[in-house]
Write an enzyme that holds these catalytic residues in place. Structure first.
Site, PDB file in Angstrom:
ATOM      1  N   ARG A  46     -64.731  69.041 -15.813  1.00  0.00           N
ATOM      2  CA  ARG A  46     -64.070  69.397 -17.080  1.00  0.00           C
ATOM      3  C   ARG A  46     -64.118  70.909 -17.266  1.00  0.00           C
ATOM      4  NH1 ARG A  46     -67.084  69.336 -21.172  1.00  0.00           N
ATOM      5  NH2 ARG A  46     -67.962  67.267 -20.807  1.00  0.00           N
ATOM      6  N   TYR A  98     -40.695  72.326 -31.211  1.00  0.00           N
ATOM      7  CA  TYR A  98     -40.779  71.016 -30.563  1.00  0.00           C
ATOM      8  C   TYR A  98     -41.378  69.990 -31.540  1.00  0.00           C
ATOM      9  CZ  TYR A  98     -42.288  67.511 -27.189  1.00  0.00           C
ATOM     10  OH  TYR A  98     -42.497  66.348 -26.509  1.00  0.00           O
ATOM     11  N   ASP A 170     -44.046  79.690 -27.447  1.00  0.00           N
ATOM     12  CA  ASP A 170     -43.795  78.558 -26.552  1.00  0.00           C
ATOM     13  C   ASP A 170     -42.601  78.963 -25.675  1.00  0.00           C
ATOM     14  OD1 ASP A 170     -42.862  76.216 -25.342  1.00  0.00           O
ATOM     15  OD2 ASP A 170     -43.438  74.945 -27.036  1.00  0.00           O
ATOM     16  N   LYS A 195     -42.127  70.522 -17.780  1.00  0.00           N
ATOM     17  CA  LYS A 195     -40.690  70.803 -17.687  1.00  0.00           C
ATOM     18  C   LYS A 195     -40.401  71.687 -16.470  1.00  0.00           C
ATOM     19  CE  LYS A 195     -41.112  68.547 -21.518  1.00  0.00           C
ATOM     20  NZ  LYS A 195     -41.286  69.141 -22.829  1.00  0.00           N
TER      21      LYS A 195
END
Ligand SMILES: *Cc1c(COP(=O)(O)O)cnc(C)c1O
Length: 380
Positions: A46, A98, A170, A195
């Site tokens: 992690r 978004y 973003d 994306k």
């Protein structure tokens, strides 16, 4: 070095791994220690994984940043960024961010004591007027979805700095190939790597980057503390996808430009939204801050919701689906899909008419894409 060279070589040295030209996919959750606390830079996955480290360094280099951080999704990145703030802080956010970004701000962080004002960030005056004494962050997205509005990152970053607030961008739609927000003055850039960065619709992942060491440490703390970390294989897939980002984006932009020309001539198409067009509301800003205009296009037919559904259904080449940025071209109909939950009146107010169709142009041969659109536009 140039972008395409950086994309292929930055952040990874084959001789650290037996000369392997690709970073190995590390599938260990834990790492052996020679003695308590004596390890080779990794103790628990992690906190860090060598495949993730290669991706983070490669991505940071592409954004001109010192530090990159990867997450298990774009929203995981946004979550770690918004958690830089404290209860009582105020955020100015683009009103067309978004949907998932809006949801986590409005439904989760408002409840936990953050305040939000959602404004049209294409107007710097609007944004300035929304700032309050407790504003600590400006969160923008450019180009935005699905109207492809473009905000002036340089002017907004300057405004945020003058008010002592962080500017977060973003950059998912533009990619670092077309636009580098940090060099325009933003403090943090983030992406849904699901994306364009991944580029093959086979992985969900998020990344962010900053030039500021102290800020990086605080985001890295949130990454480790909250734990929205990507696995080794996912990091490998995005690392591989990024190597071809430049050629994919170039080809997609070439295709998009030809499709825009085709749509402009089509008698059933009443409006085309693409920042390259001189009648686009933010054309000048887009020309200033983007290398090319991207491969997202929205257009309108004069028709009903049912007509729009017909145009997008049953296509041979275009895949009907949400998401964007893959090698395959996707199309969608906001009124019946991504934006169906918004009341019609509000939807129309935002320019999302019943006949609006959004395209994510991929890298197939453009003649096949146009022929398939032609069939769709003849189908109602
Ligand atoms: C998809 C998307 C996100 C969310 O990313 P996930 O990887 O799906 O969590 C954020 N911003 C934009 C612009 C997106 O398109």
């Amino acid at each position: 070095m140039h972008f395409d060279t950086i994309a292929i070589h930055a952040g990874y040295n084959p001789f650290d791994h037996f000369g392997a030209v690709n970073p190995p996919v590390f599938l260990s959750s834990t790492f052996a220690q020679a003695g308590p606390g004596k390890h080779q830079g990794f103790d628990y996955a992690r906190s860090g994984n060598p495949t993730r480290k290669a991706l983070e360094a490669q991505f940071a280099a592409l954004e001109g940043a010192e530090h990159g951080i990867a997450f298990s999704s774009g929203l995981g990145a946004t979550d770690a960024i918004i958690k830089l703030l404290n209860a009582g802080d105020h955020v100015v956010c683009a009103d067309d961010v978004y949907g998932g970004t809006f949801r986590i701000f409005d439904k989760t962080y408002k409840r936990l004591g953050l305040e939000f004002t959602f404004v049209d960030t294409t107007s710097v005056d609007n944004v300035r007027a929304a700032f309050k004494a407790n504003t600590k962050m400006l969160f923008i997205e450019s180009p935005s979805n699905p109207m492809l509005k473009v905000s002036d990152i340089e002017a907004l970053a300057k405004l945020a700095r003058s008010k002592g607030a962080l500017c977060v961008v973003d950059n998912t739609f533009a990619t670092p190939y077309l636009q580098q927000p940090l060099s325009l003055g933003a403090d943090i850039v983030m992406h849904s790597a699901t994306k364009y960065l991944g580029g093959h619709s086979d992985v969900v992942l998020g990344v962010c980057a900053t030039k500021d060491e102290a800020l990086h440490k605080r985001i890295a703390f949130n990454q480790n503390a909250s734990g929205a970390v990507p696995g080794g294989l996912d990091c490998y897939l995005v690392h591989r996808g990024i190597k071809t980002l430049g050629v994919r984006v170039e080809r997609s932009c070439d295709n998009a430009e030809q499709i825009v020309s085709y749509l402009l001539e089509h008698k059933r198409v009443s409006k085309v939204y693409y920042p390259a067009l001189t009648d686009h509301v933010n054309h000048d800003v887009a020309s200033r801050q983007m290398k090319r205009y991207g491969a997202m296009i929205s257009f309108e037919i004069d028709g009903s919701v049912a007509d729009g559904e017909k145009v997008v259904s049953g296509r041979q080449v275009w895949t009907l689906g949400e998401s964007l940025g893959g090698v395959e071209s996707l199309l969608e109909h906001p009124a019946s899909m991504t934006h169906a939950s918004i009341p019609r009146e509000l939807r129309l107010k935002a320019g999302l008419t019943d006949g609006l169709i959004r395209l994510s142009v991929g890298i197939e041969h453009v003649d096949d894409l146009i022929a398939d659109l032609e069939e769709g536009l003849a189908s109602y």
